[in-house]
Design an enzyme around this catalytic site. Structure first.
Site, PDB file in Angstrom:
ATOM      1  N   ARG A   1       6.051  10.741  -9.872  1.00 26.98           N
ATOM      2  CA  ARG A   1       4.907  11.243 -10.647  1.00 26.98           C
ATOM      3  C   ARG A   1       4.022  12.095  -9.739  1.00 26.98           C
ATOM      4  O   ARG A   1       3.621  11.676  -8.665  1.00 26.98           O
ATOM      5  CB  ARG A   1       4.111  10.081 -11.225  1.00 26.98           C
ATOM      6  CG  ARG A   1       2.944  10.552 -12.065  1.00 26.98           C
ATOM      7  CD  ARG A   1       2.367   9.430 -12.873  1.00 26.98           C
ATOM      8  NE  ARG A   1       1.135   9.835 -13.525  1.00 26.98           N
ATOM      9  CZ  ARG A   1       0.479   9.062 -14.379  1.00 26.98           C
ATOM     10  NH1 ARG A   1       0.934   7.868 -14.674  1.00 26.98           N
ATOM     11  NH2 ARG A   1      -0.629   9.480 -14.933  1.00 26.98           N
TER      12      ARG A   1
ATOM     13  N   ARG B   1       3.708  13.593 -17.871  1.00 25.19           N
ATOM     14  CA  ARG B   1       4.066  12.768 -16.724  1.00 25.19           C
ATOM     15  C   ARG B   1       5.452  12.154 -16.903  1.00 25.19           C
ATOM     16  O   ARG B   1       5.872  11.843 -18.013  1.00 25.19           O
ATOM     17  CB  ARG B   1       3.015  11.690 -16.467  1.00 25.19           C
ATOM     18  CG  ARG B   1       2.881  10.581 -17.500  1.00 25.19           C
ATOM     19  CD  ARG B   1       2.139  10.968 -18.759  1.00 25.19           C
ATOM     20  NE  ARG B   1       0.780  11.445 -18.543  1.00 25.19           N
ATOM     21  CZ  ARG B   1      -0.288  10.630 -18.492  1.00 25.19           C
ATOM     22  NH1 ARG B   1      -0.148   9.347 -18.698  1.00 25.19           N
ATOM     23  NH2 ARG B   1      -1.474  11.124 -18.274  1.00 25.19           N
TER      24      ARG B   1
ATOM     25  N   ASP C   1       4.237   6.713 -16.840  1.00 26.24           N
ATOM     26  CA  ASP C   1       2.903   6.118 -16.823  1.00 26.24           C
ATOM     27  C   ASP C   1       3.080   4.637 -17.105  1.00 26.24           C
ATOM     28  O   ASP C   1       3.798   4.268 -18.041  1.00 26.24           O
ATOM     29  CB  ASP C   1       2.050   6.782 -17.913  1.00 26.24           C
ATOM     30  CG  ASP C   1       0.650   6.211 -18.008  1.00 26.24           C
ATOM     31  OD1 ASP C   1      -0.012   6.089 -16.952  1.00 26.24           O
ATOM     32  OD2 ASP C   1       0.212   5.902 -19.127  1.00 26.24           O
TER      33      ASP C   1
ATOM     34  N   ASP D   1       0.754   1.197 -17.593  1.00 21.84           N
ATOM     35  CA  ASP D   1      -0.608   0.673 -17.734  1.00 21.84           C
ATOM     36  C   ASP D   1      -0.581  -0.843 -17.918  1.00 21.84           C
ATOM     37  O   ASP D   1       0.247  -1.368 -18.670  1.00 21.84           O
ATOM     38  CB  ASP D   1      -1.297   1.304 -18.947  1.00 21.84           C
ATOM     39  CG  ASP D   1      -1.531   2.798 -18.774  1.00 21.84           C
ATOM     40  OD1 ASP D   1      -1.802   3.224 -17.638  1.00 21.84           O
ATOM     41  OD2 ASP D   1      -1.417   3.539 -19.760  1.00 21.84           O
TER      42      ASP D   1
HETATM   43  C1  X6L Z   1     -10.212  11.927 -28.118  1.00 22.76           C
HETATM   44  C2  X6L Z   1     -10.104  12.275 -26.789  1.00 22.76           C
HETATM   45  C3  X6L Z   1      -9.321  11.013 -28.627  1.00 22.76           C
HETATM   46  C4  X6L Z   1      -9.129  11.726 -25.997  1.00 22.76           C
HETATM   47  C5  X6L Z   1      -8.357  10.460 -27.844  1.00 22.76           C
HETATM   48  C6  X6L Z   1      -6.340   9.257 -26.145  1.00 22.76           C
HETATM   49  C7  X6L Z   1      -7.071  10.577 -24.345  1.00 22.76           C
HETATM   50  C8  X6L Z   1      -5.351   8.718 -25.341  1.00 22.76           C
HETATM   51  C9  X6L Z   1      -6.085  10.036 -23.546  1.00 22.76           C
HETATM   52  C10 X6L Z   1      -8.245  10.795 -26.512  1.00 22.76           C
HETATM   53  C11 X6L Z   1      -7.211  10.198 -25.656  1.00 22.76           C
HETATM   54  C12 X6L Z   1      -5.224   9.112 -24.031  1.00 22.76           C
HETATM   55  C13 X6L Z   1       0.134   8.908 -23.819  1.00 22.76           C
HETATM   56  C14 X6L Z   1      -0.342   9.823 -24.767  1.00 22.76           C
HETATM   57  C15 X6L Z   1      -1.543   9.934 -22.999  1.00 22.76           C
HETATM   58  C16 X6L Z   1       1.253   8.096 -24.161  1.00 22.76           C
HETATM   59  C17 X6L Z   1       1.263   9.207 -26.292  1.00 22.76           C
HETATM   60  C18 X6L Z   1      -4.173   8.526 -23.188  1.00 22.76           C
HETATM   61  C19 X6L Z   1      -3.848   9.073 -21.837  1.00 22.76           C
HETATM   62  N1  X6L Z   1      -0.651   8.987 -22.717  1.00 22.76           N
HETATM   63  N2  X6L Z   1       0.209   9.983 -25.987  1.00 22.76           N
HETATM   64  N3  X6L Z   1      -1.402  10.459 -24.228  1.00 22.76           N
HETATM   65  N4  X6L Z   1       1.766   8.297 -25.418  1.00 22.76           N
HETATM   66  N5  X6L Z   1       1.821   9.344 -27.488  1.00 22.76           N
HETATM   67  O1  X6L Z   1       1.738   7.260 -23.393  1.00 22.76           O
HETATM   68  O2  X6L Z   1      -3.519   7.575 -23.571  1.00 22.76           O
HETATM   69  S1  X6L Z   1      -2.811  10.499 -21.969  1.00 22.76           S
HETATM   70 MG    MG Z   2      -1.457   5.508 -20.226  1.00 26.71          MG
HETATM   71 MG    MG Z   3      -1.955   5.140 -16.689  1.00 28.33          MG
END
Ligand code: X6L
Ligand code: MG
Ligand code: MG
Length: 148
Positions: free
Chosen positions: A78, A87, A90, A92
């Protein structure tokens, strides 16, 4: 032994291989959800994720689990990356039985897990109790594509 759950995601390169290689390195596994293909949430335009949740029976505390997660991410090469960008892997720490962490770099239970269908739907396969009182309109955007 205490129960713990980790969430894994990949949306770069051979997504399934990154998940498989990580799962092989996780000690004391007792459950693995199905594989979900999920629309990316947050961050820049990027490709779809594969997401899974795994269950452990472990004495590792949240900090030790974070260190495990970071070692797995490092194994997956990563890269230093833009926030919420694509990425290879990830990992968590979602929940650890009987434990809480409120550090800037480590919050357990994961404070935003209930907002994310890509976490809750696979988690609910392993532990339906987490779905009590949970409802998310995004549910349709996570698609179970395979058994583990
Ligand atoms: C507004 C702004 C609403 C930001 C939501 C949600 C940001 C989730 C980051 C958010 C917001 C994240 C994954 C992902 C990411 C994953 C899927 C995060 C961190 N990781 N989408 N987006 N799966 N489907 O593992 O979770 S970035
Ligand atoms: Mg995550
Ligand atoms: Mg993470």
């Amino acid at each position: 032994m205490p129960q713990a759950f980790l969430g894994l995601g990949s949306n770069l390169g051979d997504r399934m291989k990154y998940l498989r290689d990580a799962v092989e390195e996780i000690p004391n596994l007792v459950g693995i959800s199905g594989v979900y293909e999920t629309d990316p949430i947050g961050g820049p335009d990027q490709s779809k994720f594969l997401n899974i949740v795994v269950e452990l029976e472990t004495d590792l505390d949240p900090r030790a689990l974070l260190e495990l997660a970071q070692a797995l991410e490092k194994n997956a090469d990563r890269q230093r990356e833009i926030r919420w960008g694509p990425r290879t892997l990830d990992v968590d720490v979602l929940w650890v039985e009987g434990q809480e962490a409120k550090d800037p770099d480590l919050q357990v239970p994961h404070p935003r897990m209930r907002e994310r269908a890509f976490v809750m739907v696979p988690l609910g396969e392993l532990a339906p109790v987490f779905l009590k009182d949970w409802n998310d309109p995004d549910k349709g955007q996570v698609k179970r594509i395979a058994d583990w």
